[in-house]
Design a protein around this motif. Sequence first.
Motif, PDB file in Angstrom:
ATOM      1  N   GLU A 136       0.827  -1.138   0.176  1.00  0.00           N
ATOM      2  CA  GLU A 136       0.291   0.070  -0.020  1.00  0.00           C
ATOM      3  C   GLU A 136       0.685   1.168  -0.134  1.00  0.00           C
ATOM      4  O   GLU A 136       0.497   2.015  -0.918  1.00  0.00           O
ATOM      5  CB  GLU A 136      -0.988  -0.077   1.209  1.00  0.00           C
ATOM      6  N   PRO A 137       1.912   1.499   0.840  1.00  0.00           N
ATOM      7  CA  PRO A 137       2.644   2.519   1.003  1.00  0.00           C
ATOM      8  C   PRO A 137       3.461   2.677  -0.127  1.00  0.00           C
ATOM      9  O   PRO A 137       3.714   3.910  -0.738  1.00  0.00           O
ATOM     10  CB  PRO A 137       3.563   2.323   2.019  1.00  0.00           C
ATOM     11  N   LYS A 140       1.264   3.812  -3.080  1.00  0.00           N
ATOM     12  CA  LYS A 140       0.856   5.252  -2.680  1.00  0.00           C
ATOM     13  C   LYS A 140       1.801   6.215  -3.248  1.00  0.00           C
ATOM     14  O   LYS A 140       1.781   7.509  -3.656  1.00  0.00           O
ATOM     15  CB  LYS A 140       0.318   5.468  -1.317  1.00  0.00           C
ATOM     16  N   TYR A 141       3.038   5.845  -3.162  1.00  0.00           N
ATOM     17  CA  TYR A 141       4.285   6.504  -3.394  1.00  0.00           C
ATOM     18  C   TYR A 141       4.085   7.095  -4.725  1.00  0.00           C
ATOM     19  O   TYR A 141       4.555   8.264  -5.041  1.00  0.00           O
ATOM     20  CB  TYR A 141       5.534   5.727  -3.145  1.00  0.00           C
ATOM     21  N   GLU A 143       1.342   7.220  -6.783  1.00  0.00           N
ATOM     22  CA  GLU A 143       0.211   7.924  -6.755  1.00  0.00           C
ATOM     23  C   GLU A 143       0.392   9.625  -6.639  1.00  0.00           C
ATOM     24  O   GLU A 143      -0.191  10.410  -7.285  1.00  0.00           O
ATOM     25  CB  GLU A 143      -0.875   7.397  -5.912  1.00  0.00           C
ATOM     26  N   ASP A 144       1.225   9.712  -5.478  1.00  0.00           N
ATOM     27  CA  ASP A 144       1.616  11.093  -5.062  1.00  0.00           C
ATOM     28  C   ASP A 144       2.452  11.568  -6.009  1.00  0.00           C
ATOM     29  O   ASP A 144       2.746  12.932  -5.812  1.00  0.00           O
ATOM     30  CB  ASP A 144       2.077  10.926  -3.589  1.00  0.00           C
TER      31      ASP A 144
END
Length: 145
Positions: A136-137, A140-141, A143-144
């Motif tokens: 997940e992280p 997310k990295y 996506e950001d």
Amino acid sequence: MKRRIIMIGRSMAGKTTLCQYLSDQQLKYKKTQAVEIINKNMIDTPGEYLERTYMRGALMVSAADADTIVLVQDATENGTMFPPGYSSSFAKPCIGVVTKSDKATEKQLEDAQKYLKIAGAKEIFVTSSYEGTGFEPFLKYFEDK
């Protein structure tokens, strides 16, 4: 994931398994013999390209098409193939992924993260493809970005 990443690490570090997990493929061992593009956004590389210094130029050429360098470190490996400051060779964002966290001790996990920091990874993600943890992280990295 829209950004193209290149997976760099020694043989058996878990690069191909990581690619299989991220692309929802069945996890099965497969020796990577040549650079492979997976789902147009992942570049999987043979471990020998890192292990043999005379082949590291192939990593530099392959990385030209990547947006982000992903250094892959097996948590159960004693030591590392990444020299200090290795990421500076690429002049691109570099992150680290620790694989096989389900098989490692706390000390091994700490050491693996330390190796990646010394190599120049700016962010580090601890994962297990078999347990499906830590992604997940990582996702997310991207996506950001």
